[in-house]
Enzyme design. Structure first.
Site, PDB file in Angstrom:
ATOM      1  N   GLY B  14       0.811  -1.213   0.000  1.00  0.00           N
ATOM      2  CA  GLY B  14       0.000   0.000   0.000  1.00  0.00           C
ATOM      3  C   GLY B  14       0.845   1.264   0.000  1.00  0.00           C
ATOM      4  O   GLY B  14       0.588   2.201  -0.760  1.00  0.00           O
ATOM      5  N   HIS B 225       4.295 -21.589   8.417  1.00  0.00           N
ATOM      6  CA  HIS B 225       5.718 -21.339   8.658  1.00  0.00           C
ATOM      7  C   HIS B 225       6.229 -22.443   9.561  1.00  0.00           C
ATOM      8  O   HIS B 225       5.580 -22.779  10.554  1.00  0.00           O
ATOM      9  CB  HIS B 225       5.912 -19.971   9.322  1.00  0.00           C
ATOM     10  CG  HIS B 225       7.328 -19.490   9.290  1.00  0.00           C
ATOM     11  ND1 HIS B 225       8.312 -20.063  10.058  1.00  0.00           N
ATOM     12  CD2 HIS B 225       7.927 -18.523   8.552  1.00  0.00           C
ATOM     13  CE1 HIS B 225       9.463 -19.445   9.799  1.00  0.00           C
ATOM     14  NE2 HIS B 225       9.249 -18.504   8.886  1.00  0.00           N
ATOM     15  N   ARG B 262       9.269 -24.230   2.565  1.00  0.00           N
ATOM     16  CA  ARG B 262       8.496 -24.210   3.807  1.00  0.00           C
ATOM     17  C   ARG B 262       7.454 -25.312   3.882  1.00  0.00           C
ATOM     18  O   ARG B 262       7.189 -25.856   4.958  1.00  0.00           O
ATOM     19  CB  ARG B 262       7.817 -22.846   3.975  1.00  0.00           C
ATOM     20  CG  ARG B 262       8.808 -21.770   4.338  1.00  0.00           C
ATOM     21  CD  ARG B 262       8.135 -20.423   4.500  1.00  0.00           C
ATOM     22  NE  ARG B 262       9.121 -19.429   4.901  1.00  0.00           N
ATOM     23  CZ  ARG B 262       8.869 -18.131   5.012  1.00  0.00           C
ATOM     24  NH1 ARG B 262       7.665 -17.664   4.745  1.00  0.00           N
ATOM     25  NH2 ARG B 262       9.815 -17.290   5.381  1.00  0.00           N
ATOM     26  N   SER B 362       7.680 -12.381  -0.216  1.00  0.00           N
ATOM     27  CA  SER B 362       6.426 -11.654   0.027  1.00  0.00           C
ATOM     28  C   SER B 362       6.668 -10.150   0.068  1.00  0.00           C
ATOM     29  O   SER B 362       5.903  -9.377  -0.514  1.00  0.00           O
ATOM     30  CB  SER B 362       5.768 -12.117   1.325  1.00  0.00           C
ATOM     31  OG  SER B 362       6.665 -11.982   2.401  1.00  0.00           O
TER      32      SER B 362
END
Lengths: 232, 529
Positions: B14, B225, B262, B362
């Site tokens: 954002g 995770h 992961r 990410s």
């Protein structure tokens, strides 16, 4: 075993009042606040976020000292209050004074090409951990005298950009922190005591004063005594 | 306050979009339900991937491999190639990346063929967000905190803005814009305290997009995770394993390659736990100096939340819901299925992560999607008439009505029950009957919602009201995700079905979901490459 704590509450329609709750001393204050809201009193209002001390949302005062609710355990008789010097919203929720960052121009003004090495980052490593939790702001006595004081976190952040090797504009940073800024600080060190991230705003303000002097500013509070009337 | 661009959410995606769009000349408003720097991004620890050595192909290959066939090579290439340039940009505006001599330091994270994650100690997300916030203020981005997105305003298939709950006034605010960007994050908090995420990460942007009729996809892929603290689910960064930390069981045996992806590591730990073992992270051999320099946060968190000093002791861990790969479906030209609506960061699915995300990818996705979508959104020039729209009237009436519904069912109890049901039956390991049971529970809760009313009757900063809205949204998002989990009858990446343990070619594609007249629809679409 449960213990009792007092929470200072506030609602614009009801004013301020103290309320006693039973809590679990093995849990953090934030976990206890959540347990109260979900099980006992749904009207209790408090800020909550990451629960690991990095988002800066849950600053409160415990027995008069600023703490993050998520990293604090409670003890019998604790008094929990909202942060001071900030506009109260409801119960433990207050409005952060982030507009002080604008007045202090706490950002990179003019990026320049510069070699940044390990030492350069180390110089700003602690200050860049600021989470804007407002603990330092709340602990600062200067706001009693000067509500427009820039305050510790904004000044530390201004310092962090001033000394950043990538910053090509130093003077403007100094100009932005002179009024209601570095000279208003009493150097009491409360801010440094309460910072959950180990930042030392008092130290940064002292260094800013030294930079300001280098740029030709002097401490107005010292008046004529500044140079002891001597010619240099 | 009128604005060209409405951005909902203030994380890395954002704020990056806000800065870029502002620099392109837009008037930008960033709305957030708390204060901007409190976003989930602060909790990212390990780093942000970029091939600073120029080996973009390597980064692309690792990302595609981890993605289990669902990461789009075109988008992966585009996002990875932009990495180094945007890292340089962050560095210019003051991001305090850790250094090795005068180079930005990079560390290894799981599934990466070379150390690619740029970091700032283990406070990467926190420092990144604060740097972006400073920059955003300096260029004149406007902020509107304490506002919660209720719905998107859609007229004739075009999104004109959104309706917001002004928490302080308890009133609905209509916010129009030439373009609307959702950057509201993922929904891994639907698993409650079992999740690593902060409170409130239940995907209100995703829910609003669903209600507005937008296509969403790949919701079944929820990343666990591998290493959260066993009791509190507080995240312990992959950086600990990247630096050489081991995973050991109660007998002191290592049982998995600690730097596999992961999904693999999380399932290996789950197996151990199922066999009655405890599982520990062991970083003692890294030494106190190294830990205090590179992993200071991990030590602090372990001490605070587990009472354990990882310099001297083993740290009990378990896998925890952490990140949602799917989201609002985003096409290769960055558009969503609704005109005037864009989506970036974790709430979006531009098919970058596919079925499993690499650590460090990410923050990169948030950064690059924010940057790129700003250009697209800045081109939306059509302003809407400033009249009161149907959605606004409807939401005002809804809010009024909310204060009238009874509170005969304890919402907090129900929510905590559902969170546990989701964790145990729609979590790391899934199967048909259990998923159907979860769906039945969700639908029952949806019906009972009208009996779970407010117990705080104040209009002023009512967090009980906020929690009610979040819970309603959580039910909607959870329903869509569990439907997707049920329909994907195979195992791939983070989605593991006990009853369908193999990866199946016919599922090499994306499950799209959308709502028509309030009813959920699904369609399977084979991948385009």
């Amino acid at each position: 075993m449960q213990v009792k704590i007092q929470i200072a509450r506030y609602h614009p329609a009801q004013g301020r009042f103290l309320q006693v709750y039973e809590v679990d001393p093995d849990k953090t204050l934030l976990e206890n606040l959540i347990a109260i809201k979900e099980g006992v009193d749904p009207t209790l209002t408090f800020p909550l976020g990451c629960r690991s001390g990095v988002c800066g949302s849950c600053g409160v005062r415990v027995n008069g000292r600023e703490r993050l609710a998520c990293t604090t355990k409670v003890a019998d008789g604790d008094l929990i209050e909202p942060l001071t010097s900030l506009e109260p919203i409801r119960d433990l929720v207050v409005r952060p004074a982030v507009e002080s960052l604008d007045r202090a121009k706490a950002w990179m003004l003019k990026p320049q090409e510069a070699a940044v090495d390990e030492e350069a980052i180390r110089q700003i490593e602690v200050q860049t951990g600021c989470i804007l939790c407002q603990s330092c702001y709340s602990s600062c006595p200067v706001f009693q005298e000067d509500p427009d004081f820039l305050g510790p976190f904004a000044l530390s952040r201004a310092y962090r950009y001033l000394v950043d090797r990538r910053e090509g504009e130093k003077r403007e940073h100094i100009e932005a922190v002179v009024d209601h800024g570095i000279w208003s600080c009493t150097l009491c060190g409360n801010c440094t005591q309460v910072c959950p991230m180990g930042i030392d705003p008092k130290g940064d303000i002292l260094l800013l004063q030294s930079w300001a002097t280098r740029f030709g500013y002097s401490n107005p509070n010292l008046g004529g005594f500044g140079s002891f009337g001597l010619e240099f | 306050m009128d604005s060209d661009l409405l951005i909902v959410g203030s994380g890395v995606a954002g704020l990056t979009a806000a800065i870029r769009a502002r620099e392109l000349g837009c008037k930008v408003l960033v709305v957030s339900k708390e204060y901007p720097t409190q976003a989930q991004t602060t909790m990212a620890q390990g780093g942000i991937n970029a091939a600073l050595d120029g080996d973009i192909e390597g980064h692309v290959a690792d990302t595609l491999k981890a993605g289990g066939g669902l990461a789009d090579p075109v988008m992966v290439e585009r996002i990875c190639s932009k990495g180094p340039e945007l890292i340089a940009w962050l560095d210019r505006i003051g991001m305090p990346f850790s250094r090795i001599q005068d180079r930005i330091a990079q560390r290894s994270l799981g599934g990466a063929s070379s150390p690619r994650a740029c970091y700032a100690q283990d406070y990467t997300g926190l420092k990144l967000l604060q740097t972006l916030y400073d920059r955003a203020r300096s260029v004149g981005v406007h902020f509107l905190p304490n506002h919660y997105l209720l719905n998107l305003i859609v007229e004739e298939g075009r999104v004109l803005g959104g309706t917001l709950l002004d928490l302080e006034r308890g009133a609905v605010r209509q916010q129009l814009a030439k373009a609307t960007i959702l950057a509201t994050g993922g929904f891994a908090r639907i698993y409650g305290n079992a999740s690593t995420n902060r409170y409130g990460v239940v995907g209100e942007g995703l829910g609003a997009a669903l209600r507005a009729g937008a296509r969403v996809s790949d919701l079944e892929f929820v990343q666990f995770h591998p290493t959260a603290l066993a009791g509190s689910a507080i995240l312990i960064s992959e950086a600990a394993r990247g630096a050489g930390g081991w995973l050991v069981n109660g007998e002191g045996e290592r049982f998995v390659d600690e730097l596999a992806t992961r999904d693999q590591v999380a399932r290996a730990i789950y197996q151990q736990l199922e066999e009655g073992q405890r599982v520990y992270l062991d970083i003692r051999h890294l030494g106190e100096d190294f830990i205090d320099t590179h992993l200071p946060q991990e030590r602090r968190l372990a001490l605070l939340h587990a009472g354990i000093d990882p310099v001297h002791e083993l740290l009990p861990i378990r896998p925890a819901p952490h990140y949602t790969m799917g989201g609002i479906d985003v096409a290769r030209d960055w558009t969503t299925s609704l005109e005037g609506l864009f989506a970036i960061g974790e709430c979006a699915n531009p098919k970058f992560h596919g079925a499993n995300r690499l650590g460090g990818n990410s923050l990169l996705e948030g950064l690059v999607t924010g940057w790129e979508v700003a250009y697209e959104a800045a081109q939306c020039q059509e302003a809407s008439p400033a009249i009161e729209y149907k959605q606004t009237v409807k939401d005002r009436a809804f809010l009024q009505k909310l204060f009238d519904i009874p509170a005969t069912i304890d919402r907090f109890q129900r929510r905590s029950f559902l969170e546990r049901v989701l964790y145990h039956n729609a979590g790391l390991v899934r199967e048909e009957q259990a998923l159907k049971g979860v769906l039945a529970t969700i639908r029952q809760h949806q019906q009972e919602l009208s009996l779970m009313g407010l117990r705080d009757r104040s209009w002023h900063y009512n967090t009980d009201l906020l929690h009610f809205l979040e819970y309603g949204n959580m039910l909607e998002v959870a329903e869509a995700a569990v439907v997707a989990m049920e329909q994907r009858k195979e195992s791939r990446g983070a989605h593991y079905r006990q009853d369908y343990p193999e990866t199946r070619k016919e599922f090499q594609g994306h499950l799209l979901l959308w709502k028509e007249e309030g009813v959920l629809h699904t369609q399977f679409r084979q991948r385009e490459w």
